[in-house]
Design an enzyme around this catalytic site. Structure first.
Site, PDB file in Angstrom:
ATOM      1  N   ASP A 187      14.497 -32.805  -5.778  1.00 20.21           N
ATOM      2  CA  ASP A 187      15.682 -33.061  -6.595  1.00 20.21           C
ATOM      3  C   ASP A 187      15.515 -34.378  -7.341  1.00 20.21           C
ATOM      4  O   ASP A 187      14.416 -34.694  -7.791  1.00 20.21           O
ATOM      5  CB  ASP A 187      16.918 -33.065  -5.691  1.00 20.21           C
ATOM      6  CG  ASP A 187      18.143 -32.481  -6.363  1.00 20.21           C
ATOM      7  OD1 ASP A 187      18.637 -33.104  -7.312  1.00 20.21           O
ATOM      8  OD2 ASP A 187      18.608 -31.406  -5.949  1.00 20.21           O
ATOM      9  N   HIS A 236      22.633 -36.179  -8.206  1.00 16.31           N
ATOM     10  CA  HIS A 236      22.547 -34.800  -7.723  1.00 16.31           C
ATOM     11  C   HIS A 236      21.823 -34.731  -6.376  1.00 16.31           C
ATOM     12  O   HIS A 236      22.298 -34.094  -5.421  1.00 16.31           O
ATOM     13  CB  HIS A 236      21.829 -33.948  -8.763  1.00 16.31           C
ATOM     14  CG  HIS A 236      21.887 -32.480  -8.512  1.00 16.31           C
ATOM     15  ND1 HIS A 236      20.912 -31.798  -7.820  1.00 16.31           N
ATOM     16  CD2 HIS A 236      22.809 -31.551  -8.872  1.00 16.31           C
ATOM     17  CE1 HIS A 236      21.231 -30.510  -7.760  1.00 16.31           C
ATOM     18  NE2 HIS A 236      22.370 -30.334  -8.396  1.00 16.31           N
ATOM     19  N   SER A 382      24.426 -25.454  -6.171  1.00 18.73           N
ATOM     20  CA  SER A 382      23.586 -26.565  -5.727  1.00 18.73           C
ATOM     21  C   SER A 382      24.033 -27.074  -4.369  1.00 18.73           C
ATOM     22  O   SER A 382      23.219 -27.545  -3.574  1.00 18.73           O
ATOM     23  CB  SER A 382      23.670 -27.730  -6.722  1.00 18.73           C
ATOM     24  OG  SER A 382      22.808 -27.569  -7.802  1.00 18.73           O
TER      25      SER A 382
END
Length: 513
Positions: A187, A236, A382
């Protein structure tokens, strides 16, 4: 080596293989281009002998990207025959997995090379590397002071799935995991200082940064990569990693693989080599909260290698409200694909669906750790995927010897059905309540103590009670406190004999193995 057993065969038959990239937090779509395949041979798996080659391939690709300063166009080719192209400005070719990466000055030259490779004997597939980007939805940041006694600083999905209650159960029966379970998060990195939940949870000395070129690429020595700055400057990756850290016991360690930059941008090779790096570092689970429209056999190759290496791959289904067959890696049969539900157990309006969806997990308006400190809410598959990654990690804490198929079967068998009866394309087999998994892990987490009658002594009276239980003269529940013979409800004479052996010093264990 397993090929398409159980779920993998079903998914292979049912799915259309498609690959491209979009990071699943309301991402920007990209179209596939220049996809080509000449045969159905993909990968022979990653064994111990090829690990060194894999590490060197990762290093070579990283250096290629760094040297190119994002100006070159890369063509990825898999070929059983030796390839050469003098028109390329650079090339990575160390024999790993029959892969070549040729770099060209511009897209025109790259396209010409691609057409040439299409007519070259031995070429299995060839494709131009694509760039990817993410586009986060608007998030509401929540100050930490507002969370006291409301959210318990936790994602609501963690509570719904009883993750922390499961950990308390394991602790209550006296079991401590014998070894660490590693979850690689490919990520944007992790901001460790953003929350105390990350303290002691990031795998030491094994981080990998693909993005930070300021440090001159990777240095290679003693089969290890240099660790560079994997601090999250997007948010994220911290949100995804925080869910895993909050859901699991301390023996679950997170391996940060920073393949996406501050804008959420990256490339096919960044993700491929990130996953490959995670495999060589001993990851048990890889979380891919990313994907995109289009096709790329490089990704199918990547997930095949992970599967055949015994690594569980969990991917987000995607957020475009479309059939997952158009998205990858969610459409690839080697992955466990996760859709999203809301607090009312309804299917999230943004979530993708389709034939390769395996499970669903909370993803609507979930609470996340903010990489700048405090918390925020966000939505997306996600954040559903890491909950399933956490479930798998917990199962492997109970028994590190569980195979991929065994892990999948336990989850499938114990999933709570939603939507249409049985599997369906929105919810898969359903959502996971960790309390339903307790019976399946009892044989691996209970600590046999031999004290059947609870008098704090292990003596002949305990052995006699077990013998009576085996002969059905006493109720099974009477001896369950001893954690003997309760697996599958069976009490056998062998349990009593093991107590006797313990009494006379012939054994130190009551296990039934």
């Amino acid at each position: 080596m397993k090929k398409f057993p159980g779920k993998y065969f079903d998914k292979f038959i049912a799915s259309t293989i498609a690959v491209s990239m979009l990071c699943i937090s309301m991402p920007q779509q990209m179209m596939a281009e220049n996809y080509y395949i000449q045969s159905d041979k993909i990968c022979d798996g990653l064994d111990e002998e090829s690990t060194q080659q894999a590490q060197e391939f990762v290093q070579g690709v990283q250096q290629l990207i760094a040297d190119g300063e994002n100006t070159g166009v890369n063509v990825i080719v898999k070929s059983t025959e030796i390839l050469n192209d003098d028109s390329a400005t650079a090339c990575v070719d160390n024999g790993y997995n029959d892969l070549y990466v040729f770099q060209y000055e511009n897209k025109e030259k790259a396209n010409a090379a691609l057409e040439s490779f299409k007519n070259t004997d031995g070429v299995i597939y060839a494709e131009i590397e694509r760039e990817l980007s993410i586009e986060d939805e608007a998030d509401e940041e929540i100050k930490e002071s507002r969370l006291t006694n409301i959210f318990d600083n936790s994602n609501w999905g963690i509570s719904m799935m009883h993750m922390q209650e499961y950990n308390a159960f394991v602790e209550s029966v006296g079991k401590e995991p014998e070894e660490n379970v590693i979850v690689a998060v490919v990520d944007t990195g992790i901001s460790e200082d953003s929350n105390e939940v990350f303290s002691g949870r990031v795998l030491e000395g094994a981080s990998f940064t693909y993005i930070d070129k300021s440090q001159g690429g990777l240095s290679f020595g003693q089969n290890k990569y240099s660790t560079t700055n994997y601090t999250d400057d997007n948010g994220h990756g911290t949100g995804v990693s925080g869910i895993i850290a909050q859901s699991t016991c301390e023996n679950v360690k997170i391996l940060p693989v920073k393949a996406l930059d501050a804008k959420g941008s990256g490339s096919d090779l960044a993700v491929y080599t990130g996953v490959l790096y995670a495999i060589t570092e001993g990851a048990d689970v890889v979380n891919l909260s990313c994907g995109a429209d289009g096709q790329s056999l490089l990704y199918e190759d990547m997930l095949n290698q992970a599967e055949q290496s015994g690594v569980n791959i969990v991917v987000a289904a995607g957020n475009e409200s479309q059939n997952v067959e158009n998205v990858s890696p969610a459409s690839i049969p080697y992955a466990i694909t996760v859709s999203s539900i809301d607090k009312a157990f309804g299917f999230s309006s943004f979530s993708n669906y389709g034939s390769t969806v395996d499970f669903t997990a909370p993803g609507s308006n979930v609470l996340l750790i903010n990489y700048k400190g405090g918390y925020k809410t966000s939505s997306g598959t996600s954040f559903s995927a890491p909950l399933i990654s956490a479930v798998i990690a917990e199962l492997l804490c109970a028994n590190p010897d569980f195979t991929n198929d065994e892990v999948f079967e336990i989850m499938k068998t114990n999933a709570t059905d939603l939507g249409e009866e049985g599997w369906d394309e929105k919810f898969g087999y359903g959502w996971i309540d960790m309390e339903n998994l307790e019976d399946d892990v009892i044989p691996y987490v209970v600590v046999p103590d031999g004290d059947v009658n609870g008098d704090n002594e292990v003596d002949m009276s305990d052995a006699l009670l077990v013998l009576k239980a085996a002969d059905k003269d006493v109720e099974l529940e009477f001896i369950q406190q001893a954690h003997l013979g309760v697996y599958d409800g069976e009490v056998t004479v062998s349990h009593a004999l093991k107590i006797m052996k313990y009494i006379v010093g012939k054994t130190q264990s009551y296990s039934d193995n």
